[in-house]
Structure formats: C-alpha cells, structure tokens
Design a protein around this motif. Structure first.
Motif, PDB file in Angstrom:
ATOM      1  N   ALA A  10      -2.521   1.228  -4.014  1.00  0.00           N
ATOM      2  CA  ALA A  10      -1.903  -0.083  -3.814  1.00  0.00           C
ATOM      3  C   ALA A  10      -1.195  -0.516  -5.082  1.00  0.00           C
ATOM      4  O   ALA A  10      -1.517  -0.064  -6.186  1.00  0.00           O
ATOM      5  CB  ALA A  10      -2.968  -1.103  -3.427  1.00  0.00           C
TER       6      ALA A  10
ATOM      7  N   THR B 181       0.488   5.600   1.031  1.00  0.00           N
ATOM      8  CA  THR B 181      -0.267   6.790   1.443  1.00  0.00           C
ATOM      9  C   THR B 181       0.537   8.003   1.021  1.00  0.00           C
ATOM     10  O   THR B 181       1.729   8.102   1.324  1.00  0.00           O
ATOM     11  CB  THR B 181      -0.514   6.816   2.948  1.00  0.00           C
ATOM     12  OG1 THR B 181      -1.174   5.607   3.344  1.00  0.00           O
ATOM     13  CG2 THR B 181      -1.393   8.003   3.324  1.00  0.00           C
TER      14      THR B 181
ATOM     15  N   GLN C 137       0.840  -1.195   0.000  1.00  0.00           N
ATOM     16  CA  GLN C 137       0.000   0.000   0.000  1.00  0.00           C
ATOM     17  C   GLN C 137       0.881   1.254   0.000  1.00  0.00           C
ATOM     18  O   GLN C 137       2.060   1.204   0.351  1.00  0.00           O
ATOM     19  CB  GLN C 137      -0.879   0.021   1.257  1.00  0.00           C
ATOM     20  CG  GLN C 137      -1.726  -1.232   1.454  1.00  0.00           C
ATOM     21  CD  GLN C 137      -2.928  -1.260   0.534  1.00  0.00           C
ATOM     22  OE1 GLN C 137      -3.646  -0.277   0.404  1.00  0.00           O
ATOM     23  NE2 GLN C 137      -3.152  -2.410  -0.092  1.00  0.00           N
TER      24      GLN C 137
ATOM     25  N   GLN D 244      -4.402   7.586  -1.330  1.00  0.00           N
ATOM     26  CA  GLN D 244      -3.802   6.298  -1.010  1.00  0.00           C
ATOM     27  C   GLN D 244      -4.073   5.333  -2.161  1.00  0.00           C
ATOM     28  O   GLN D 244      -4.996   5.526  -2.940  1.00  0.00           O
ATOM     29  CB  GLN D 244      -4.346   5.731   0.300  1.00  0.00           C
ATOM     30  CG  GLN D 244      -5.844   5.552   0.347  1.00  0.00           C
ATOM     31  CD  GLN D 244      -6.307   5.122   1.740  1.00  0.00           C
ATOM     32  OE1 GLN D 244      -5.617   5.303   2.737  1.00  0.00           O
ATOM     33  NE2 GLN D 244      -7.496   4.548   1.789  1.00  0.00           N
TER      34      GLN D 244
ATOM     35  N   TRP E  82       0.325   4.546  -8.381  1.00  0.00           N
ATOM     36  CA  TRP E  82      -0.574   3.768  -7.523  1.00  0.00           C
ATOM     37  C   TRP E  82      -1.788   4.598  -7.093  1.00  0.00           C
ATOM     38  O   TRP E  82      -2.742   4.059  -6.544  1.00  0.00           O
ATOM     39  CB  TRP E  82       0.173   3.287  -6.287  1.00  0.00           C
ATOM     40  CG  TRP E  82       1.263   2.295  -6.556  1.00  0.00           C
ATOM     41  CD1 TRP E  82       1.870   2.021  -7.751  1.00  0.00           C
ATOM     42  CD2 TRP E  82       1.903   1.451  -5.593  1.00  0.00           C
ATOM     43  NE1 TRP E  82       2.846   1.067  -7.592  1.00  0.00           N
ATOM     44  CE2 TRP E  82       2.882   0.703  -6.273  1.00  0.00           C
ATOM     45  CE3 TRP E  82       1.754   1.265  -4.221  1.00  0.00           C
ATOM     46  CZ2 TRP E  82       3.705  -0.231  -5.624  1.00  0.00           C
ATOM     47  CZ3 TRP E  82       2.573   0.347  -3.567  1.00  0.00           C
ATOM     48  CH2 TRP E  82       3.529  -0.404  -4.270  1.00  0.00           C
ATOM     49  N   THR E  83      -1.719   5.911  -7.281  1.00  0.00           N
ATOM     50  CA  THR E  83      -2.806   6.826  -6.921  1.00  0.00           C
ATOM     51  C   THR E  83      -3.144   7.653  -8.157  1.00  0.00           C
ATOM     52  O   THR E  83      -2.638   7.404  -9.254  1.00  0.00           O
ATOM     53  CB  THR E  83      -2.379   7.780  -5.789  1.00  0.00           C
ATOM     54  OG1 THR E  83      -1.359   8.658  -6.279  1.00  0.00           O
ATOM     55  CG2 THR E  83      -1.851   7.015  -4.587  1.00  0.00           C
TER      56      THR E  83
END
Length: 275
Positions: free
Chosen positions: A208, A196, A194, A206, A247-248
């Motif tokens: 993954a 953030t 993960q 956030q 990832w975001t």
C-alpha cells in the motif's frame, strides 16, 4: 572509511555489472560513526554523478530508497536514502514497457509511485507548497541493484552505490489537478491506494502507499528536506522525476520474466518484460 573505492572504480563496476570487492575486515578498519559514513557516502555519490555528467549523461531527478519501514529489518537499513536518476536510466511508457538487465547486478523489482515536478519547491517547503510544485503522479517499476554480494550491506554503502538505482520504468501519468485539489486530498488518496504484484501472472506480493513513510507525498517531502541539508547536492528542477520507494519487498528478477503491478486509484496498472 566504509569503502576503499574511488568514484571511477564505482562507476566502472556499475557499467560492467560487477560485484564490488569484499568488504574489509571491520576489526582492521577505522570505525567512524554512521553519520560520518553517510555524509562521506553522499559526497562519493555526487562525485560519481559528476563523472556520469562529464561523459554525457543528464540527471533526470532522484530516487528515494528505504522509505518502506516494513523491509528495514530485512536489509539492515533503518532510514531513507536517495540517489540520482539519469536520462539513460529512465524510460516512459503508457502501461507496458521493456527493460534490459544487461550490466545490472543482482537486480530486483519494486512497484512505486513516481512524481513529475513542474517547478522547484522552495527551500523549507511545506507539504502544501510541495503539492503546488508537482505536475503529475504515475505508477513506476524501479529496477534496483546491489554491488554487494547477496544484498548484504551497510546503509552508507547503499548511498555510495547510487542509492541502489538501476533503471526506472514510468507508467501512465495523471495530472495532480485532475485527482486532488490540495495536498491533504492527494496524501489520503495515495496512502489508501493498494498494489498487487505479479510475476508471470502469479501473485507475488501486495502493499500500500501508506507503507512508504505513511504516503508517497510525505516520502517526497522527507526527501526534499534531506536533499537541502546535503552539501553540494543539486536541487530539484522543473521536469525532474522522483520515485518514492517500494510499496512491497524488492523481488529478484531475471531475463524472460514478465512482471505486472495492479495499482489502485489514482494510479493505473503497469507491466514490464525483462530481457
């Protein structure tokens, strides 16, 4: 064609951080298929790559973009794209770095997983063979940019625009052999990890590893196949770096801001200050 610009003009706009001219009225332009547009765009990007090499820049690998399916509708791009990294656009650090926004155009930040190659994967490589060709993995921030106003573009334009690449900050590297004994283990580790994202200590987003084509390793494998099917595209080489997609969402950045990404294992945290 989708864009009436020469490789020289594209490079000039990149160097100056200037927006491209407005797109032509679609009703007055030819309407080739998306596949034709993309094929032409990659050849245009490869021509820009040659210009950059002719003036002394050295390719350092590749970036993969739009691997995060969650953001496809936001940007109206529905498949991965790729572009070249250069020695002038890649910086390494041990957890904290700084990046200048000078000459960037509408810059945004993306937290990603970055791979370092120790050998050239064979053509048609399986995921297991690809695993054997990778030396390390690291957290990364890619500074992406768009020379189309307000990030409104077609997929082919993102390819011609260097895959939207501006700069890549690579964090602490971890040898693959220290965290996984095979591709399946690495795939599971990175998919479950993960992240953030913080802007000036405030949590912003956030995500993954599974967001990028189910795993950064699978994103890299997808890219390798696409690269080998692109005419005139140079292969991967030992020492090359490949960043595998955000990832975001991609977030706008400005000078004076500090951003941080807390990645889960096997990646470490990374922070950056923009000037």
């Amino acid at each position: 064609m989708f864009i009436k610009m020469t490789p020289e003009a594209i490079l000039q706009h990149h160097d100056n951080g200037q927006l491209w001219p407005p797109a032509p009225d679609p009703s007055l332009s030819p309407n080739p298929t998306p596949d034709v547009d993309l094929a032409a765009a990659y050849q245009l990007a490869i021509a820009v790559r040659r210009l950059r090499m002719a003036r002394g820049e050295s390719p350092r690998g590749y970036k993969i973009g739009f691997t995060n399916r969650h953001i496809w509708p936001r940007y109206n791009v529905f498949a991965p794209i790729w572009g070249t990294l250069y020695n002038t656009t890649v910086t390494f650090c041990e957890g904290h770095g700084s990046v200048s926004l000078a000459s960037s155009c509408q810059p945004r930040i993306e937290p990603e997983a970055v791979f370092g190659l120790r050998s050239t994967p064979p053509r048609g490589a399986s995921v297991d063979e690809l695993f054997e060709a990778i030396e390390w993995v690291a957290p990364g921030f890619e500074l992406v940019q768009s020379h189309r106003l307000d990030w409104k573009f077609h997929a082919a334009e993102t390819v011609a625009d260097g895959g939207l690449h501006g700069h890549l900050l690579v964090g602490r590297q971890v040898r693959l052999k220290d965290i996984a004994s095979n591709a399946a283990q690495l795939n599971a580790l990175l998919a479950a990890a993960q992240v953030t994202l913080f802007k000036n200590s405030l949590r912003t987003d956030q995500g993954a590893g599974s967001n990028v084509l189910d795993s950064p390793l699978l994103a890299l494998h997808h890219f390798l196949q696409a690269l080998h099917h692109c005419p005139n595209a140079p292969d991967l080489f030992p020492g090359d770096v490949v960043t595998t997609g955000t990832w975001t969402d991609a977030w706008p950045v400005q000078s004076g801001e500090r951003w941080a990404a807390n990645f889960g294992e096997p990646l470490s945290s990374l922070s950056v200050e923009f000037s």
